[in-house]
Every structure is written in C-alpha cells, then in structure tokens.
Scaffold this motif. Structure first.
Motif, mmCIF file in Angstrom:
data_model
loop_
_atom_site.group_PDB
_atom_site.id
_atom_site.type_symbol
_atom_site.label_atom_id
_atom_site.label_comp_id
_atom_site.label_asym_id
_atom_site.label_seq_id
_atom_site.Cartn_x
_atom_site.Cartn_y
_atom_site.Cartn_z
ATOM 1 N N CYS A 65 5.831 -27.749 32.529
ATOM 2 C CA CYS A 65 6.538 -28.251 33.708
ATOM 3 C C CYS A 65 6.753 -29.747 33.526
ATOM 4 C CB CYS A 65 5.745 -27.986 34.985
ATOM 5 S SG CYS A 65 6.677 -28.522 36.450
ATOM 6 N N GLN A 66 7.890 -30.235 34.068
ATOM 7 C CA GLN A 66 8.175 -31.679 33.951
ATOM 8 C C GLN A 66 7.130 -32.500 34.701
ATOM 9 O OE1 GLN A 66 9.172 -32.987 37.120
ATOM 10 N NE2 GLN A 66 9.099 -30.919 37.960
ATOM 11 N N ASP A 67 6.557 -31.949 35.776
ATOM 12 C CA ASP A 67 5.495 -32.649 36.494
ATOM 13 C C ASP A 67 4.192 -32.391 35.759
ATOM 14 O OD1 ASP A 67 3.546 -33.635 38.102
ATOM 15 O OD2 ASP A 67 3.929 -32.306 39.796
ATOM 16 N N GLY A 146 -0.534 -30.457 39.787
ATOM 17 C CA GLY A 146 0.852 -30.756 40.165
ATOM 18 C C GLY A 146 0.954 -31.445 41.523
ATOM 19 N N GLY A 148 3.519 -31.432 43.664
ATOM 20 C CA GLY A 148 4.126 -30.577 44.689
ATOM 21 C C GLY A 148 3.090 -29.684 45.343
ATOM 22 N N SER A 149 2.090 -29.289 44.566
ATOM 23 C CA SER A 149 1.058 -28.409 45.121
ATOM 24 C C SER A 149 -0.011 -29.206 45.861
ATOM 25 C CB SER A 149 0.415 -27.570 44.015
ATOM 26 O OG SER A 149 -0.351 -28.384 43.162
ATOM 27 N N CYS A 183 5.383 -24.711 45.049
ATOM 28 C CA CYS A 183 5.902 -23.870 43.968
ATOM 29 C C CYS A 183 5.191 -22.516 43.892
ATOM 30 C CB CYS A 183 5.853 -24.594 42.634
ATOM 31 S SG CYS A 183 6.935 -26.026 42.562
ATOM 32 N N CYS A 271 -0.133 -24.681 42.276
ATOM 33 C CA CYS A 271 1.167 -24.044 42.016
ATOM 34 C C CYS A 271 1.018 -22.940 40.969
ATOM 35 C CB CYS A 271 2.147 -25.093 41.526
ATOM 36 S SG CYS A 271 1.550 -25.979 40.081
ATOM 37 N N TRP A 272 2.125 -22.229 40.714
ATOM 38 C CA TRP A 272 2.067 -21.157 39.702
ATOM 39 C C TRP A 272 1.664 -21.716 38.337
ATOM 40 C CZ3 TRP A 272 4.739 -21.300 35.202
ATOM 41 C CH2 TRP A 272 5.842 -22.153 35.140
ATOM 42 N N ALA A 273 2.008 -22.999 38.088
ATOM 43 C CA ALA A 273 1.668 -23.623 36.796
ATOM 44 C C ALA A 273 0.246 -24.174 36.883
ATOM 45 C CB ALA A 273 2.672 -24.723 36.476
ATOM 46 N N ARG A 275 -2.539 -25.299 35.365
ATOM 47 C CA ARG A 275 -2.818 -25.704 33.979
ATOM 48 C C ARG A 275 -4.248 -26.219 33.854
ATOM 49 N NH1 ARG A 275 2.129 -29.416 34.673
ATOM 50 N NH2 ARG A 275 1.087 -29.355 36.688
#
Ligand code: SF4
Length: 294
Positions: A65-67, A146, A148-149, A183, A271-273, A275
């Motif tokens: 992800c870019q973020d 992230g 956004g999350s 996300c 988020c779904w990502a 990591r």
C-alpha cells in the motif's frame, strides 16, 4: 558491539521489508474466505483487487500500500540482551534505512510545525513498546499501522452499570461512523480496562497482534467476540464501503479489570492491509523471521 549492532539493524530492516511487502498468511487467507462468502459483484471486485495487489507486491518486492503507515514495534527483550541500552537508537536507524532502501513513504510529521521529517522517524516515532523477559535474546513484532485505519479510533468512558451493552454500542457506533475510512474489510480490536489509555493499548494489541481466526482463551470473551463480529458484519458496509457481507475479517477483545467507577472501552481498527512481521534475534547476531507470509 558494532558488528552486533549492524546485525540487529539488518534484522530489523528485513522485518520491516517483510511486513510491508508480504501480507501475513492468516490475513491473506481471511481475505480469500471473504471473497468466497461475498455475493455482491462490486464487493467481490474490491476483494479480488486486494488479493491481486498483494500478489503483485510480493512479485515486485514493493510495498503493498502507498501508505506505509506509522512504524510500531513490540519487543520482548531478554534481561541479558547485550544491546539493551542501544535498542531505541538501533530501531530508529533501522526505520531510516528501511525508508531509504525498501523504500517507504515518509509519514512522520511534526504536529506543531507541520514538517515531515522525511525518514519516518521523529518524536515518539517509531513507537516502541518493550517487555523485559528472562534470557539474552530479542523477539520483535513490527507493524506498519495505516493512517486511514487509525483515524476512526474511539475511546468511550462508559457508565459502569451499562456493562457489556455499552461496549456493544461503542463498537457498532465506531464502525458505522468510520464508514470506508479504515479501508474495510478491517479487523476490530476492542479493549476494556480501568483507564482510557489502557483500554486503547489493549484494543490496539488485540487488533494488530492476534492471529485472525483465533479466539480469546476466556470462553466468555470468545463468545462475545463471535457475537459482536456477526453484528458488525450485519451492518453491511462491505469491502471499501461498497456494501457486502464482510465488513470485518475478525474482531478481537482484550480486557483488564476495571475500577468500580470506570468502564473504559477502546475501539481500534486495522485496515485490510494488516502488515505485521515477527522475528527472533539471538545474542550471537543470528536471526530469523518467524511469521508466515505469502
Ligand atoms: S488504511 Fe491501510 S489500506 Fe488504507 S490506505 Fe492506509 S495503509 Fe493502505
């Protein structure tokens, strides 16, 4: 010691690279299960794009992800670990190096001056939590959290007499107000404790560290996890908020005892990502990544 420091830095750089370029297997498989369960064609397309995106990131060795998130480390440090006093510096150096070599988008911004440090480090970034344990090695978990999350994080200081009902309401309201911002499909972490900071800290660990599909060892907490996960998914937000059956890949609760006058509820999203990567570093400089990734 310089050689050992170099090895530790190298280990941490690879831990960061692994986390940001290769999704953990449990998260990837949860996304696959979500795709199997999903009937809404728009939601299916979102999930397919996520899975394809992950496979491409692995193939190209690029962040998925870019973020690239805020760097967070959970460290279990042996009381005899030789680099204890240099740990924070070496972790920060590893983040700077990873930012250069992976590369990672710089995300650390001075809130008073509006200036981006350009290397993903700054005051309290990376965030490092240390637990001292017996032994002379180091166990590390790195999470790229992230933004956004993180934005829809919620803390509710509930009325104690409302009990579980207040938790349920806090979680469902947090999810509804968050909408597509974290996300989805996301993982929801719910923390309950005496203090607000404790509830949020437990919620964050529950969201980020517990393997997806695992249940709390306390059967009552496990039952409430299942129940609340089902309710969250009944809201129908779906992947990226386009509607669908799977809004949350999982929901994890962690709790500590509360004060008679307080009932703090923290709600944290991943988020779904999601990591995260874990590894072990030995005092002789050898290391290995222990988490499974696709
Ligand atoms: S919240 Fe997660 S998936 Fe969304 S942009 Fe940020 S890191 Fe990427």
């Amino acid at each position: 010691m310089a050689g050992l420091e170099d090895s530790l830095r190298g280990f941490l750089v690879e831990l960061i690279r692994t986390a940001v370029t290769r999704l953990p297997r449990d998260v990837y498989e949860a996304l696959e299960r979500a795709l199997e369960a999903e009937e809404n064609p728009v939601a299916r397309r979102q999930l397919e794009a996520m899975l394809e995106n992950v496979r491409l990131a692995v193939r190209l060795g690029r962040p998925l992800c870019q973020d690239t998130g805020t760097p967070v480390f959970y460290l279990r440090v042996g009381d005899g670990f030789p680099l204890r006093s240099r740990l924070y510096e070496v972790v920060a150096e590893a983040v700077r190096e990873a930012t250069r070599v992976v590369p990672l988008r710089p995300n650390a911004v001075d809130p008073l001056r509006g200036r981006n440090s350009g290397d993903n480090t700054g005051r309290y970034v990376p965030w490092v939590e240390v637990e001292l344990v017996p032994g002379d090695g180091l166990e590390a978990v790195f999470v790229a959290k992230g933004g956004g999350s993180e934005a829809p994080t919620r803390l509710v200081m509930a009325l104690p007499l409302r009990g579980w009902e207040a938790v349920r309401e806090a979680v469902l309201r947090a999810v509804a107000e968050a909408g597509p911002k974290p996300c989805p499909p996301f993982v929801v972490g719910v923390g309950i404790a005496a203090g607000g900071d404790q509830a949020l800290s437990l919620a964050k660990r529950a969201a980020l560290l517990r393997p997806l599909g695992s249940r709390h060892p306390d059967p009552e907490a496990a039952r409430l996890e299942e129940e609340l996960l089902e309710e969250v998914n009944r809201l129908g937000l779906g992947p990226h908020g386009f509607g669908g059956r799977v809004t949350a890949l999982d929901l994890h609760i962690e709790y500590g005892f509360r004060h008679p006058a307080t009932y703090a509820v923290g709600v944290v999203f991943s988020c779904w990502a999601l990591r995260r990567a874990s590894g072990v570093f030995e005092p002789d400089g050898s290391w290995r990544i222990t988490s499974e990734h696709i």
